[in-house]
Every structure is written in structure tokens, then in C-alpha cells.
Design an enzyme around this catalytic site. Structure first.
Site, mmCIF file in Angstrom:
data_model
loop_
_atom_site.group_PDB
_atom_site.id
_atom_site.type_symbol
_atom_site.label_atom_id
_atom_site.label_comp_id
_atom_site.label_asym_id
_atom_site.label_seq_id
_atom_site.Cartn_x
_atom_site.Cartn_y
_atom_site.Cartn_z
ATOM 1 N N LYS A 62 7.798 -4.570 15.201
ATOM 2 C CA LYS A 62 8.274 -3.297 14.635
ATOM 3 C C LYS A 62 9.224 -2.612 15.625
ATOM 4 N N ASN A 81 -1.943 6.126 11.434
ATOM 5 C CA ASN A 81 -2.708 5.320 10.461
ATOM 6 C C ASN A 81 -2.845 6.022 9.119
ATOM 7 N N THR A 133 6.223 2.771 12.885
ATOM 8 C CA THR A 133 4.831 3.092 13.187
ATOM 9 C C THR A 133 4.714 3.736 14.559
ATOM 10 N N ASP A 134 3.597 4.450 14.771
ATOM 11 C CA ASP A 134 3.352 5.018 16.104
ATOM 12 C C ASP A 134 2.990 3.929 17.115
ATOM 13 N N GLU A 135 2.627 2.726 16.616
ATOM 14 C CA GLU A 135 2.142 1.675 17.526
ATOM 15 C C GLU A 135 3.226 1.175 18.474
ATOM 16 N N LEU A 188 -9.197 -1.095 8.276
ATOM 17 C CA LEU A 188 -10.546 -0.587 8.556
ATOM 18 C C LEU A 188 -11.213 0.137 7.379
ATOM 19 N N ASP A 209 -14.201 -7.496 20.634
ATOM 20 C CA ASP A 209 -13.070 -6.566 20.531
ATOM 21 C C ASP A 209 -11.768 -7.312 20.189
ATOM 22 N N PHE A 214 0.826 -1.216 0.000
ATOM 23 C CA PHE A 214 0.000 0.000 0.000
ATOM 24 C C PHE A 214 0.863 1.270 0.000
ATOM 25 N N ASP A 228 12.702 -12.035 -0.964
ATOM 26 C CA ASP A 228 12.339 -11.997 0.455
ATOM 27 C C ASP A 228 13.481 -11.350 1.237
ATOM 28 N N TYR A 249 2.520 -7.482 16.365
ATOM 29 C CA TYR A 249 2.945 -6.591 15.274
ATOM 30 C C TYR A 249 3.814 -5.455 15.808
ATOM 31 N N SER A 250 3.290 -4.723 16.802
ATOM 32 C CA SER A 250 4.046 -3.544 17.246
ATOM 33 C C SER A 250 5.335 -3.959 17.954
HETATM 34 P P1 NAD Z 1 1.391 -3.623 3.291
HETATM 35 O O1 NAD Z 1 1.058 -4.824 4.116
HETATM 36 O O2 NAD Z 1 0.352 -3.021 2.418
HETATM 37 O O3 NAD Z 1 2.651 -3.939 2.362
HETATM 38 C C1 NAD Z 1 3.763 -4.650 2.824
HETATM 39 C C2 NAD Z 1 4.615 -5.032 1.624
HETATM 40 O O4 NAD Z 1 5.769 -5.734 2.093
HETATM 41 C C3 NAD Z 1 3.902 -5.956 0.624
HETATM 42 O O5 NAD Z 1 4.111 -5.525 -0.690
HETATM 43 C C4 NAD Z 1 4.558 -7.313 0.876
HETATM 44 O O6 NAD Z 1 4.574 -8.134 -0.285
HETATM 45 C C5 NAD Z 1 5.956 -6.896 1.298
HETATM 46 N N1 NAD Z 1 6.602 -7.924 2.130
HETATM 47 C C6 NAD Z 1 6.086 -8.562 3.217
HETATM 48 N N2 NAD Z 1 6.968 -9.455 3.691
HETATM 49 C C7 NAD Z 1 8.080 -9.373 2.911
HETATM 50 C C8 NAD Z 1 9.335 -10.025 2.919
HETATM 51 N N3 NAD Z 1 9.638 -10.972 3.814
HETATM 52 N N4 NAD Z 1 10.256 -9.663 1.977
HETATM 53 C C9 NAD Z 1 9.959 -8.713 1.044
HETATM 54 N N5 NAD Z 1 8.767 -8.082 0.984
HETATM 55 C C10 NAD Z 1 7.846 -8.403 1.906
HETATM 56 O O7 NAD Z 1 1.954 -2.559 4.346
HETATM 57 P P2 NAD Z 1 1.757 -0.972 4.389
HETATM 58 O O8 NAD Z 1 0.511 -0.671 5.098
HETATM 59 O O9 NAD Z 1 2.028 -0.411 3.060
HETATM 60 O O10 NAD Z 1 2.967 -0.586 5.378
HETATM 61 C C11 NAD Z 1 4.285 -0.395 4.868
HETATM 62 C C12 NAD Z 1 5.210 -0.073 6.034
HETATM 63 O O11 NAD Z 1 4.757 1.088 6.723
HETATM 64 C C13 NAD Z 1 5.280 -1.182 7.099
HETATM 65 O O12 NAD Z 1 6.619 -1.256 7.531
HETATM 66 C C14 NAD Z 1 4.374 -0.682 8.203
HETATM 67 O O13 NAD Z 1 4.797 -1.185 9.452
HETATM 68 C C15 NAD Z 1 4.575 0.811 8.101
HETATM 69 N N6 NAD Z 1 3.428 1.646 8.550
HETATM 70 C C16 NAD Z 1 2.174 1.421 8.048
HETATM 71 C C17 NAD Z 1 1.133 2.269 8.423
HETATM 72 C C18 NAD Z 1 -0.273 2.077 7.904
HETATM 73 O O14 NAD Z 1 -1.193 2.748 8.366
HETATM 74 N N7 NAD Z 1 -0.502 1.206 6.930
HETATM 75 C C19 NAD Z 1 1.378 3.323 9.326
HETATM 76 C C20 NAD Z 1 2.680 3.502 9.824
HETATM 77 C C21 NAD Z 1 3.706 2.673 9.416
HETATM 78 O O1 DAU Z 2 -0.948 3.380 13.618
HETATM 79 C C1 DAU Z 2 -0.266 2.856 12.527
HETATM 80 C C2 DAU Z 2 -0.758 1.460 12.243
HETATM 81 O O2 DAU Z 2 -2.064 1.585 11.718
HETATM 82 C C3 DAU Z 2 0.145 0.704 11.279
HETATM 83 O O3 DAU Z 2 1.402 0.514 11.876
HETATM 84 C C4 DAU Z 2 -0.470 -0.660 10.922
HETATM 85 O O4 DAU Z 2 0.321 -1.296 9.934
HETATM 86 C C5 DAU Z 2 -1.857 -0.415 10.368
HETATM 87 O O5 DAU Z 2 -2.482 -1.669 10.110
HETATM 88 C C6 DAU Z 2 -2.706 0.386 11.357
HETATM 89 O O6 DAU Z 2 -3.020 -0.408 12.541
HETATM 90 P P1 DAU Z 2 -4.492 -0.389 13.198
HETATM 91 O O7 DAU Z 2 -4.648 -1.636 13.968
HETATM 92 O O8 DAU Z 2 -4.745 0.898 13.889
HETATM 93 O O9 DAU Z 2 -5.379 -0.396 11.825
HETATM 94 P P2 DAU Z 2 -6.705 -1.200 11.405
HETATM 95 O O10 DAU Z 2 -7.141 -0.617 10.116
HETATM 96 O O11 DAU Z 2 -6.502 -2.675 11.491
HETATM 97 O O12 DAU Z 2 -7.741 -0.785 12.532
HETATM 98 C C7 DAU Z 2 -8.067 0.575 12.762
HETATM 99 C C8 DAU Z 2 -9.018 0.608 13.960
HETATM 100 O O13 DAU Z 2 -10.265 0.024 13.567
HETATM 101 C C9 DAU Z 2 -8.543 -0.211 15.145
HETATM 102 O O14 DAU Z 2 -8.939 0.451 16.332
HETATM 103 C C10 DAU Z 2 -9.301 -1.534 15.014
HETATM 104 C C11 DAU Z 2 -10.602 -1.108 14.373
HETATM 105 N N1 DAU Z 2 -11.240 -2.091 13.478
HETATM 106 C C12 DAU Z 2 -10.483 -2.653 12.505
HETATM 107 C C13 DAU Z 2 -11.034 -3.558 11.621
HETATM 108 C C14 DAU Z 2 -10.184 -4.217 10.541
HETATM 109 C C15 DAU Z 2 -12.594 -2.364 13.581
HETATM 110 O O15 DAU Z 2 -13.293 -1.831 14.456
HETATM 111 N N2 DAU Z 2 -13.147 -3.251 12.693
HETATM 112 C C16 DAU Z 2 -12.418 -3.875 11.734
HETATM 113 O O16 DAU Z 2 -12.993 -4.713 10.986
#
Ligand code: NAD
Ligand code: DAU
Length: 349
Positions: free
Chosen positions: A159, A184, A130-132, A195, A285, A11, A59, A155-156
Site C-alpha cells: 500500500k 480499521n 490505510t494508516d498501516e 477480526l 501472534d 467491503f 483486473d 500488505y502495508s
Molecule cells: P476487500 O478485500 O473487502 O475488497 C477488495 C476488493 O478489491 C474486492 O472486491 C476484490 O474483488 C477487489 N480486487 C482485488 N484485487 C483486484 C484486482 N486485481 N482488480 C480488480 N479488483 C480487485 O477490501 P476492503 O477492506 O473493502 O478495503 C478496500 C480498500 O480500503 C483497500 O484499498 C484497503 O487497503 C483500504 N483500507 C481498508 C481498511 C479496512 O479496515 N478494511 C482500512 C483502511 C483502508
Molecule cells: O488499519 C487499517 C487496516 O485494518 C486495513 O488497511 C486492512 O486492510 C485491514 O485488514 C485492517 O488490518 P488489521 O490487521 O488491523 O485488521 P484485522 O482485522 O486482520 O486484525 C485486527 C487486529 O486483531 C490485529 O491486531 C490482529 C488481531 N486479530 C486478527 C484476527 C483475524 C486477532 O487477534 N485474531 C484474529 O483472528
């Protein structure tokens, strides 16, 4: 510069790769991605013919492959996004998170240090965190760069471990490294387990909309384009050895955000006002569910002049429009069809 971006088919990674290839045509981007369920080359179809863009399927836990990629491309920098990223999956199966997020980051750091040995000047390892990792906030206060680490999900925790390794390689081996912590993200091309795209997809198909617990948990939502703009800025103007927090000043209770999406989509789909909201279901939850995240990004603002762009509703509306216009993408990623495609595509290579 030659830059390896890991996780570039995911993403945030795909938005970052597109931004870099278009905005920095003098740089060469090597997108290194294992194409897990979350990685999708369809996210980058428009870049296939760009001369400054290469894709390597691999990988990050595979040290021989990393060495070969470094030897072939001789990168000046790594921007590391590859990760297992979904909290719920980390609860049902932590192993993949420890493997990729901890061991994969360690392998990448080790390769960078050994390939850049004696020539660290001008190199950069940029780690996207991440902030997590800072845990869960009460009703007041925000995370800053000096907040203590208190990760609470597998996860957190994974990270957090990767962040510590990056800092350790900086201090021990002199690796020029930067870590940023973002809140997020939302936007196009996000896998519909998270979400916002999950809610959009379920509303579209008149399915129940699952809200964990009472829906009172709070998240600080940042448009993905603002995140990649921050990474670009920090990469070019940030100080190695430093960390930066990236946030949006845009806190929403989950239930309020879900109801806003319901309202916007009822309008867009020509449904009766209130129709989608009736499908909201409060479900069990998430175990250990973090109550609130919020980011104080004043360092990034005062030192580098970054601010999130205004108008969350317009960005959310734009995001909904993208998912409505890209039903085929949604169907592909939810049916697993694209995984079969990759298996077929790569089996004879
Ligand atoms: P995502 O899950 O959409 O994408 C992860 C990518 O990493 C995928 O393309 C996957 O194929 C690749 N990948 C997974 N395992 C791998 C491996 N072993 N070797 C090579 N590639 C691999 O994740 P995202 O939401 O785009 O997040 C990207 C980064 O940003 C992550 O490090 C995540 O912790 C961080 N982050 C995400 C958010 C968020 O809200 N999505 C917020 C803050 C930080
Ligand atoms: O804060 C940064 C993080 O944000 C990133 O590091 C993570 O990669 C990313 O997945 C995200 O984590 P969250 O757990 O906050 O995101 P998620 O979209 O899974 O959930 C957002 C909120 O919504 C959380 O409080 C859980 C809730 N939720 C989530 C899902 C999937 C629901 O209530 N229903 C749902 O079906």
C-alpha cells in the site's frame, strides 16, 4: 460526473458504491472489480436495476481492459479501492499483494494519465490508503498526514508503494490526486477473515475465538459508513495534491473488543453471561504484529468539518445484528459457494 470505483464489490467499496448511487443520482458509477474471494456482487444486489450504476468484471493489472473501460465510459474521476487487503494473507503469500496493490495501481495511474492527457482540469484520482503505511505506534501519539512511512508487513509495504506512485504521478505528470489514510473499518458485508466478523461468526457457531498473542494490540475502529461519508466529502471538497487522515478516536485493545462482542452476543443469543468468553483462545501472534494504530484526523475536521459519528456500541450492536440476520451471506462467503457461482456465471460470457 462519471466515476470509476475500483474494488466496489468488496467491503468498503460496496458501501461506497451504494452511498454514491443513492446520494448522487446525477453521477454515473462504474464499479470495476475482479471479483476475487473478497469481492461479492451479492453485496450490491439492490443496485442491479439502477440506471446510474454499471458493473465491469476486470483486473486492474490488465492495461488493455483499463484502456477499454476508459475509452467506453470516459470517466471524470477514479476512486481506487481495489486491493488485496488482509495482512495475514500478505504474510503467507505476498505476491498477490505486490501484483494488485503495486502493479495494479501503477496500471491504473498510467491509464488515467494517458487517457486524460491534455485535459487534466476537473479530473480526480482518489486513492484509498490505510494508516498501516505509517507503521506501529507506542503507547502515546497518533499518526498524522506528515507521519513518516514505516510499513512493516507485505500488505502495508505494498500500500505504501502504491501511495508513493500516486504522489509521483501527481508531481511528475500533473495528475490531480488525493490520498486518504483510514484506520480499521467495521460494519456489514466485511469478509469474515477480519477480526470483528470472524469473532461474530465463531461465537455464532460456538467455535474457538482466536486472539493473537496477549490481545494487547490496539486498533482505532471506525464505522464503515463514516469512512464512506469522509471519502464523499474529501472527493468533493478536498484539495488535489493533499492527503487526509480518517480515524475514529476509538481505540480498543483486541482482547477488550473481543470480550465486548462476547457479552453483546451472549445477550442477543440468550446464552449464559460469560459463555462465549470461555471460548477465547490466545494463539500464536502474527509475525511483526503492529502494536498500535491511532489517527489524528484534525485536518479533516478543521478543513472540511468531518467527525466520526458517536456511539460505537450501537454501531457494533447493529453490525452484529446484520451478521446474525444474514447467515446465508456468511455461509456463502465462508463455503466458497459464491466463487463457484461466479465461475459458472462468467464462463460462458
Ligand atoms: P476487500 O478485500 O473487502 O475488497 C477488495 C476488493 O478489491 C474486492 O472486491 C476484490 O474483488 C477487489 N480486487 C482485488 N484485487 C483486484 C484486482 N486485481 N482488480 C480488480 N479488483 C480487485 O477490501 P476492503 O477492506 O473493502 O478495503 C478496500 C480498500 O480500503 C483497500 O484499498 C484497503 O487497503 C483500504 N483500507 C481498508 C481498511 C479496512 O479496515 N478494511 C482500512 C483502511 C483502508
Ligand atoms: O488499519 C487499517 C487496516 O485494518 C486495513 O488497511 C486492512 O486492510 C485491514 O485488514 C485492517 O488490518 P488489521 O490487521 O488491523 O485488521 P484485522 O482485522 O486482520 O486484525 C485486527 C487486529 O486483531 C490485529 O491486531 C490482529 C488481531 N486479530 C486478527 C484476527 C483475524 C486477532 O487477534 N485474531 C484474529 O483472528
Amino acid at each position: 460526473m462519471k466515476i470509476i470505483i475500483t474494488g466496489g464489490a468488496g467491503f468498503i467499496g460496496s458501501h461506497l458504491v451504494r452511498r454514491w448511487v443513492n446520494n448522487h443520482p446525477g453521477d454515473v458509477i462504474i464499479n470495476l472489480d475482479a471479483l476475487t474471494y473478497a469481492g461479492n456482487l451479492g453485496n450490491l444486489e439492490d443496485l442491479v436495476s439502477c440506471e446510474n450504476y454499471f458493473f465491469v468484471k476486470g483486473d486492474i493489472t490488465d492495461k488493455d481492459l483499463l484502456r477499454a473501460v476508459f475509452d467506453t465510459h470516459k470517466p471524470d474521476a477514479v476512486i481506487h479501492l481495489a486491493a488485496e487487503s488482509h495482512v495475514d494473507r500478505s504474510i503467507s503469500g505476498p505476491d498477490a499483494f505486490i501484483r494488485t496493490n503495486v502493479l495494479g495501481t501503477a496500471a491504473l495511474l498510467d491509464t488515467a494519465v494517458s487517457c486524460w492527457k491534455g485535459a487534466m482540469e476537473g479530473k480526480l484520482f482518489y486513492h484509498v490508503s490505510t494508516d498501516e503505511v505509517f507503521g506501529s505506534l507506542g503507547p502515546q501519539g497518533k499518526f498524522t498526514e506528515t507521519s513518516p512511512y514505516q510499513p512493516r508487513s507485505p500488505y502495508s509495504a505494498s500500500k505504501a508503494a502504491s501511495d508513493h506512485l500516486v504522489h509521483a504521478y501527481h508531481h511528475t505528470y500533473g495528475l490531480p490526486a488525493i490520498v486518504s489514510h483510514c484506520s480499521n473499518n467495521f460494519g456489514s458485508h466485511q469478509f469474515p477473515e477480519k477480526l470483528i466478523p470472524l469473532v461474530i461468526n465463531n461465537i455464532r457457531h460456538r467455535k474457538p475465538i482466536p486472539v493473537y498473542g496477549k490481545g494487547e494490540n490496539v486498533r482505532d475502529w471506525l464505522w464503515v459508513e463514516d469512512h464512506t461519508r469522509a471519502i464523499d466529502l474529501i472527493f468533493h471538497e478536498g484539495r488535489p495534491g493533499e492527503t487526509y487522515c480518517i480515524g475514529a478516536n476509538n481505540e480498543w485493545k483486541n482482547i477488550d473488543l473481543v470480550l465486548l462482542i462476547c457479552t453483546l452476543m451472549d445477550e442477543k443469543l440468550g446464552r449464559k453471561p460469560g459463555e462465549s468468553a470461555q471460548r477465547v483462545q490466545h494463539v500464536t501472534d502474527r509475525p511483526g504484529h503492529d502494536a498500535r494504530y491511532a489517527i489524528d484526523f484534525s485536518r479533516l475536521h478543521s478543513e472540511l468539518g468531518w467527525s466520526p459519528s458517536p456511539d460505537f456500541r450501537a454501531q457494533l450492536s447493529h453490525t452484529i445484528d446484520w451478521y446474525l440476520a444474514n447467515d446465508v451471506w456468511l455461509q456463502m462467503v465462508t463455503s466458497g459457494e459464491y466463487m463457484h457461482y461466479y465461475q459458472r456465471h462468467y464462463s460462458n460470457r
